[in-house]
Scaffold this active site. Sequence first.
Site, PDB file in Angstrom:
ATOM      1  N   HIS A 143      25.386  71.907  67.842  1.00  0.00           N
ATOM      2  CA  HIS A 143      25.334  72.028  66.274  1.00  0.00           C
ATOM      3  C   HIS A 143      23.934  72.052  66.520  1.00  0.00           C
ATOM      4  CE1 HIS A 143      25.501  72.247  61.766  1.00  0.00           C
ATOM      5  NE2 HIS A 143      24.631  70.965  61.943  1.00  0.00           N
ATOM      6  N   ARG A 152      13.409  76.218  64.865  1.00  0.00           N
ATOM      7  CA  ARG A 152      12.293  76.689  65.939  1.00  0.00           C
ATOM      8  C   ARG A 152      12.707  77.166  66.977  1.00  0.00           C
ATOM      9  NH1 ARG A 152      13.175  71.768  63.255  1.00  0.00           N
ATOM     10  NH2 ARG A 152      15.035  71.817  64.628  1.00  0.00           N
ATOM     11  N   GLU A 208      31.510  72.283  57.014  1.00  0.00           N
ATOM     12  CA  GLU A 208      30.737  71.349  57.973  1.00  0.00           C
ATOM     13  C   GLU A 208      32.398  71.232  58.370  1.00  0.00           C
ATOM     14  OE1 GLU A 208      27.530  68.896  57.627  1.00  0.00           O
ATOM     15  OE2 GLU A 208      25.845  70.753  57.881  1.00  0.00           O
ATOM     16  N   GLU A 210      33.938  68.316  60.820  1.00  0.00           N
ATOM     17  CA  GLU A 210      33.562  66.600  61.388  1.00  0.00           C
ATOM     18  C   GLU A 210      34.384  65.834  60.868  1.00  0.00           C
ATOM     19  OE1 GLU A 210      30.041  64.856  59.034  1.00  0.00           O
ATOM     20  OE2 GLU A 210      29.127  66.641  58.722  1.00  0.00           O
TER      21      GLU A 210
HETATM   22 MN    MN Z   1      26.870  66.796  57.947  1.00  0.00          MN
END
Ligand code: MN
Length: 439
Positions: A143, A152, A208, A210
């Site tokens: 991630h 970048r 997200e 997690e």
């Molecule tokens: Mn998070």
Amino acid sequence: MSGTPDETHDPARQSWVASANGHPDFPIQNLPFGVFSPRGAGPRGGVAIGEGILDIAGLCTTGLLTGEAARAAEAASGATLNPLLALGAGPRRALRGRLSELLAIGSSAEAQLRPLLYEASDCTVGLPCAIGDYTDFYVGIHHAMNIGKQFRPDNPLLPNYKYIPVGYHGRASSVRPSGVAVRRPNGQTKAPDAASPSFGPCQKLDYELELGVWIGPGNSLGEPILVGQSAEHIAGYCLLNDWSARDFQAWEYQPLGPFLSKNFTSTISCWIVTPEALAPFRIAQPARLEGDPAPLPYLLDPADQASGALDLDLEVLLLTPALWERGLSPHRLSNSNACHMYWTAAQMVTHHTCGGCDLRSGDLLGTGTISGPDAGSFGSILEATLGGRQPIVLETGEERRFLEDGDEVFFHARATREGFVSIGFGECRASIQPAPALL
Ligand code: MN
């Protein structure tokens, strides 16, 4: 040691709670702790077993528990499990062992326990703890690479990444249990070509994927938790959806990191899956790539390196209103695994406290988004759609670049190992409601 399988993991052990046998999440080998409210009654501690929940306060009155197990059950009988988590691994393990005996087929306690067993479908399951503090890390290296590349391309990982378990202090007040709808947030966005920002509903709402880590006893201010001791302070795990407003995040995140892009809601699965239940599914921390630095000595413990990671399959599903109306299955957005963490949970705990910060029982750590290396294993829609440039196409023909109102996101976790009974975490799901009207 929480890391050694014992008789509670015996694959031959079955429960007299028939729905537990073959249950994808809560067979007798799991026995996660949570807080539930039977219809018309207040919250109390319970243990998930199949489609049932055993009332721990009731269990305390039966005389079936003694010693450490009784102590743990007393601590788990109130409206939050913080007191249980504060006791640490010994009493928790004793209670688990006794519950495994009592709920097994052939237990002489069956008749005594049946009245203490509730149908989960008749109960509300809430947050297991009063969460004092919530900290979110960034240890999913794929991630971090994917997101870094979007910002970048030549230099995706910042120089600190392989030395520091990067994290930030999140917001505990807006953590909600699975099933509570998420309201799309309002906030500031600035388009790259716009002269000034605008205020309004988030246009780039994301999930997200997690893991949450529950803190056990914790430490006193000024007294770090050494990496060799961190495992004793990890009371269990849950799934965590760290909902993210990507358009707000891009505008606000410098110089102090995310703020309103993350603080509107975080959703967790309600059951605390213990380190003991996960013992068969522990694996060695994956070797670092050639040329990567070794962790600094304060983050390096041989036992943690040998068994501090988890082999845990993670899945993200999306159900849109149109999929639901047509009776179609949810769309699988991702299939990842918890092994893609660059740092272990123990290293997160140690780094968090190394400067003296105190962690308290019932605090919650997030791992950061756990993406795998390939398309199909990304833990956020930002990665799956390349920042919204490449939409996901659903069976209905609908497209998604980010989440829309009415969408529902589901996370599942499943630990599997040959010779053992698989366990899961229960669901972590929430649907999205429209943003509040603007003033
Ligand atoms: Mn998070």
